[in-house]
Design a protein around this motif. Structure first.
Motif, mmCIF file in Angstrom:
data_model
loop_
_atom_site.group_PDB
_atom_site.id
_atom_site.type_symbol
_atom_site.label_atom_id
_atom_site.label_comp_id
_atom_site.label_asym_id
_atom_site.label_seq_id
_atom_site.Cartn_x
_atom_site.Cartn_y
_atom_site.Cartn_z
ATOM 1 N N GLN A 91 0.829 -1.205 0.000
ATOM 2 C CA GLN A 91 0.000 0.000 0.000
ATOM 3 C C GLN A 91 0.864 1.255 0.000
ATOM 4 O O GLN A 91 0.589 2.218 -0.740
ATOM 5 C CB GLN A 91 -0.921 -0.015 1.219
ATOM 6 C CG GLN A 91 -1.953 1.097 1.249
ATOM 7 C CD GLN A 91 -2.780 1.040 2.514
ATOM 8 O OE1 GLN A 91 -2.247 0.991 3.614
ATOM 9 N NE2 GLN A 91 -4.102 1.028 2.361
ATOM 10 N N GLN A 92 1.916 1.263 0.810
ATOM 11 C CA GLN A 92 2.812 2.407 0.859
ATOM 12 C C GLN A 92 3.543 2.598 -0.468
ATOM 13 O O GLN A 92 3.705 3.728 -0.938
ATOM 14 C CB GLN A 92 3.827 2.223 1.991
ATOM 15 C CG GLN A 92 3.228 2.303 3.384
ATOM 16 C CD GLN A 92 2.708 3.693 3.712
ATOM 17 O OE1 GLN A 92 3.454 4.664 3.698
ATOM 18 N NE2 GLN A 92 1.412 3.782 3.982
ATOM 19 N N PHE A 93 3.984 1.518 -1.074
ATOM 20 C CA PHE A 93 4.709 1.602 -2.339
ATOM 21 C C PHE A 93 3.808 2.138 -3.440
ATOM 22 O O PHE A 93 4.219 3.002 -4.228
ATOM 23 C CB PHE A 93 5.247 0.221 -2.720
ATOM 24 C CG PHE A 93 6.203 0.252 -3.884
ATOM 25 C CD1 PHE A 93 7.561 0.445 -3.678
ATOM 26 C CD2 PHE A 93 5.737 0.080 -5.182
ATOM 27 C CE1 PHE A 93 8.438 0.473 -4.758
ATOM 28 C CE2 PHE A 93 6.615 0.116 -6.256
ATOM 29 C CZ PHE A 93 7.974 0.307 -6.040
ATOM 30 N N LEU A 217 1.499 -8.048 -8.784
ATOM 31 C CA LEU A 217 2.778 -8.742 -8.628
ATOM 32 C C LEU A 217 3.528 -8.227 -7.401
ATOM 33 O O LEU A 217 4.153 -9.014 -6.675
ATOM 34 C CB LEU A 217 3.628 -8.571 -9.884
ATOM 35 C CG LEU A 217 5.003 -9.243 -9.888
ATOM 36 C CD1 LEU A 217 4.867 -10.752 -9.713
ATOM 37 C CD2 LEU A 217 5.755 -8.921 -11.178
ATOM 38 N N LEU A 218 3.456 -6.933 -7.150
ATOM 39 C CA LEU A 218 4.132 -6.364 -5.985
ATOM 40 C C LEU A 218 3.569 -6.929 -4.686
ATOM 41 O O LEU A 218 4.319 -7.204 -3.741
ATOM 42 C CB LEU A 218 4.005 -4.841 -5.994
ATOM 43 C CG LEU A 218 4.848 -4.098 -7.033
ATOM 44 C CD1 LEU A 218 4.531 -2.606 -6.995
ATOM 45 C CD2 LEU A 218 6.326 -4.333 -6.810
ATOM 46 N N LEU A 219 2.249 -7.092 -4.623
ATOM 47 C CA LEU A 219 1.647 -7.669 -3.423
ATOM 48 C C LEU A 219 2.139 -9.092 -3.209
ATOM 49 O O LEU A 219 2.476 -9.489 -2.078
ATOM 50 C CB LEU A 219 0.128 -7.651 -3.535
ATOM 51 C CG LEU A 219 -0.624 -8.337 -2.396
ATOM 52 C CD1 LEU A 219 -0.329 -7.674 -1.061
ATOM 53 C CD2 LEU A 219 -2.123 -8.358 -2.672
ATOM 54 N N LEU A 220 2.205 -9.874 -4.276
ATOM 55 C CA LEU A 220 2.676 -11.252 -4.149
ATOM 56 C C LEU A 220 4.153 -11.303 -3.771
ATOM 57 O O LEU A 220 4.578 -12.195 -3.028
ATOM 58 C CB LEU A 220 2.433 -11.996 -5.467
ATOM 59 C CG LEU A 220 0.963 -12.215 -5.846
ATOM 60 C CD1 LEU A 220 0.865 -12.864 -7.216
ATOM 61 C CD2 LEU A 220 0.260 -13.066 -4.804
ATOM 62 N N VAL A 221 4.933 -10.365 -4.274
ATOM 63 C CA VAL A 221 6.354 -10.314 -3.920
ATOM 64 C C VAL A 221 6.511 -10.038 -2.433
ATOM 65 O O VAL A 221 7.316 -10.682 -1.734
ATOM 66 C CB VAL A 221 7.081 -9.243 -4.766
ATOM 67 C CG1 VAL A 221 8.473 -8.959 -4.201
ATOM 68 C CG2 VAL A 221 7.199 -9.715 -6.207
ATOM 69 N N PHE A 262 -2.298 -13.524 4.582
ATOM 70 C CA PHE A 262 -2.677 -13.419 3.174
ATOM 71 C C PHE A 262 -4.047 -12.771 3.018
ATOM 72 O O PHE A 262 -4.254 -11.929 2.140
ATOM 73 C CB PHE A 262 -2.667 -14.795 2.520
ATOM 74 C CG PHE A 262 -1.303 -15.428 2.462
ATOM 75 C CD1 PHE A 262 -0.160 -14.649 2.398
ATOM 76 C CD2 PHE A 262 -1.152 -16.803 2.488
ATOM 77 C CE1 PHE A 262 1.096 -15.207 2.350
ATOM 78 C CE2 PHE A 262 0.101 -17.385 2.443
ATOM 79 C CZ PHE A 262 1.226 -16.588 2.371
ATOM 80 N N TYR A 263 -4.981 -13.172 3.861
ATOM 81 C CA TYR A 263 -6.327 -12.598 3.789
ATOM 82 C C TYR A 263 -6.288 -11.100 4.102
ATOM 83 O O TYR A 263 -6.879 -10.280 3.384
ATOM 84 C CB TYR A 263 -7.262 -13.313 4.767
ATOM 85 C CG TYR A 263 -8.609 -12.651 4.912
ATOM 86 C CD1 TYR A 263 -9.628 -12.910 3.997
ATOM 87 C CD2 TYR A 263 -8.862 -11.770 5.961
ATOM 88 C CE1 TYR A 263 -10.870 -12.304 4.122
ATOM 89 C CE2 TYR A 263 -10.094 -11.155 6.091
ATOM 90 C CZ TYR A 263 -11.092 -11.423 5.176
ATOM 91 O OH TYR A 263 -12.319 -10.811 5.301
ATOM 92 N N ARG A 264 -5.575 -10.740 5.159
ATOM 93 C CA ARG A 264 -5.527 -9.347 5.563
ATOM 94 C C ARG A 264 -4.793 -8.473 4.557
ATOM 95 O O ARG A 264 -5.156 -7.307 4.352
ATOM 96 C CB ARG A 264 -4.846 -9.246 6.934
ATOM 97 C CG ARG A 264 -4.832 -7.848 7.527
ATOM 98 C CD ARG A 264 -6.226 -7.305 7.703
ATOM 99 N NE ARG A 264 -6.199 -5.949 8.229
ATOM 100 C CZ ARG A 264 -7.248 -5.144 8.230
ATOM 101 N NH1 ARG A 264 -8.409 -5.564 7.728
ATOM 102 N NH2 ARG A 264 -7.154 -3.921 8.723
ATOM 103 N N SER A 265 -3.793 -9.024 3.896
ATOM 104 C CA SER A 265 -3.066 -8.252 2.885
ATOM 105 C C SER A 265 -3.966 -7.919 1.700
ATOM 106 O O SER A 265 -3.902 -6.808 1.161
ATOM 107 C CB SER A 265 -1.826 -9.022 2.422
ATOM 108 O OG SER A 265 -2.192 -10.210 1.740
ATOM 109 N N LEU A 266 -4.813 -8.860 1.297
ATOM 110 C CA LEU A 266 -5.764 -8.583 0.218
ATOM 111 C C LEU A 266 -6.742 -7.486 0.625
ATOM 112 O O LEU A 266 -7.043 -6.581 -0.163
ATOM 113 C CB LEU A 266 -6.534 -9.855 -0.145
ATOM 114 C CG LEU A 266 -5.744 -10.976 -0.817
ATOM 115 C CD1 LEU A 266 -6.628 -12.200 -0.998
ATOM 116 C CD2 LEU A 266 -5.198 -10.530 -2.165
ATOM 117 N N GLN A 267 -7.238 -7.567 1.839
ATOM 118 C CA GLN A 267 -8.208 -6.579 2.310
ATOM 119 C C GLN A 267 -7.570 -5.194 2.439
ATOM 120 O O GLN A 267 -8.211 -4.177 2.158
ATOM 121 C CB GLN A 267 -8.780 -7.028 3.653
ATOM 122 C CG GLN A 267 -10.107 -6.389 4.007
ATOM 123 C CD GLN A 267 -10.724 -7.029 5.233
ATOM 124 O OE1 GLN A 267 -10.029 -7.315 6.206
ATOM 125 N NE2 GLN A 267 -12.021 -7.258 5.198
#
Length: 307
Positions: A91-93, A217-221, A262-267
């Motif tokens: 999110q910051q990036f 892709l950045l989120l998955l990285v 993983f769930y929280r990162s998507l949200q």
């Protein structure tokens, strides 16, 4: 009576050297790297730090200490949010706040190297070879019987099953040491293909305007970098922790935290409702599992020199 503007009423001003003298006193007014004019501690053209005594022992010690402690302090500022704040770094990036944290791909490479080093050093113990020739012959016979019983049920002609049998025999003869080293080495390469494929699947789920493939892709990285860091810590703790109930509790805790992360990162990144996030999370979990199993299977075959 002295006049108000008399020199005795004014503060004494010390001699100040002219600006030109100050500039000329500098050892070097140009960057040693690109030759541009330098007005501060860093070159405004290439960013290199101005160091006039770069070959002294003290300078070397200072630089080494800076690298180990806070030379790239972004690393230490990044690890905390990576472990405890799912989706925050992505999110910051994407919001443009990038200077305070380590770049995603540099973070991924650094933590992947740490993980594979830990995995290579703290691996499953192999069994010791048999002490005499009779036991070794018996072990070889039992190994061949085991491999044949595992390979014979495979469908297809004999020439298809033969490479699998040879790989099994080779692995058992080496007690999986060489296979394990090569597998770890090849898994690092396979991850470079695994993440872009999963990012393409994520793009299909989050295809709204303004959301691009690279964002997914950045989120998955970041998520995979988190997995590398968490699993490195888990392996080290598991290595020193006695086997028993505590290891089971630790394993369940690590697995549960991964699911929550993983769930929280998507949200956090996509800002959707819990229902939509849950549905897409399940779809991504299935995609992740399929891709991971396929990657592991193909990497294992490649490592065993079957394909």
């Amino acid at each position: 009576m002295l006049a108000p503007n008399s020199s005795s009423d004014l503060p004494v001003i010390k001699d100040v050297p002219p600006v030109a003298a100050t500039i000329s006193a500098a050892p070097d007014a140009r960057c040693a790297n690109c030759g541009a004019d330098v007005t501060g501690r860093y070159c405004s053209a290439c960013g290199q730090k101005v160091e006039y005594r770069s070959h002294s022992l003290w300078n070397f010690i200072v630089q080494a200490t800076e690298v180990l402690t806070h030379g790239d302090s972004r690393l230490w500022r990044t690890l905390g949010p990576l472990m405890l704040r799912p989706g925050f770094l992505t999110q910051q990036f994407l919001s443009g706040h990038r200077a305070s944290y380590l770049p995603p791909f540099r973070l991924y490479i650094f933590l992947s190297v740490i993980f594979f080093m830990v995995f290579a050093l703290i691996g499953p113990l192999t069994t010791k070879p048999s002490p005499n020739r009779v036991d070794q012959t018996a072990d070889a016979a039992s190994t061949e019987a085991l491999c044949r019983s595992s390979v014979d049920p495979l469908p297809g002609p004999e020439w298809i099953r033969r490479p699998f049998l040879n790989a099994c025999l080779k692995t058992q003869a080496d007690q999986s040491r060489e296979l394990g080293r090569n597998l770890i080495h090849n898994l690092g390469r396979a991850m470079l293909v695994f993440l872009p494929l999963l990012a393409a699947f994520t793009t299909c789920l989050y295809s709204r305007p303004g959301r691009f493939y690279v964002d997914n892709l950045l989120l998955l990285v970041h998520d995979q970098a988190f997995v590398f860091l968490l699993m490195s810590i888990y392996l080290v703790v598991l290595h020193w922790l006695p086997a028993g109930a505590m290891t089971s509790v630790l394993t369940i805790g690590v697995f549960g935290y991964c699911i929550f992360y993983f769930y929280r990162s998507l949200q956090t990144v996509y800002s959707e409702s819990w229902l939509r996030t849950s549905i897409k999370f399940l779809a991504l979990a299935m995609g992740y599992l399929v891709c991971a199993v396929g990657m592991l299977f193909l990497t294992s075959l490649y490592t065993a020199k079957i394909i």
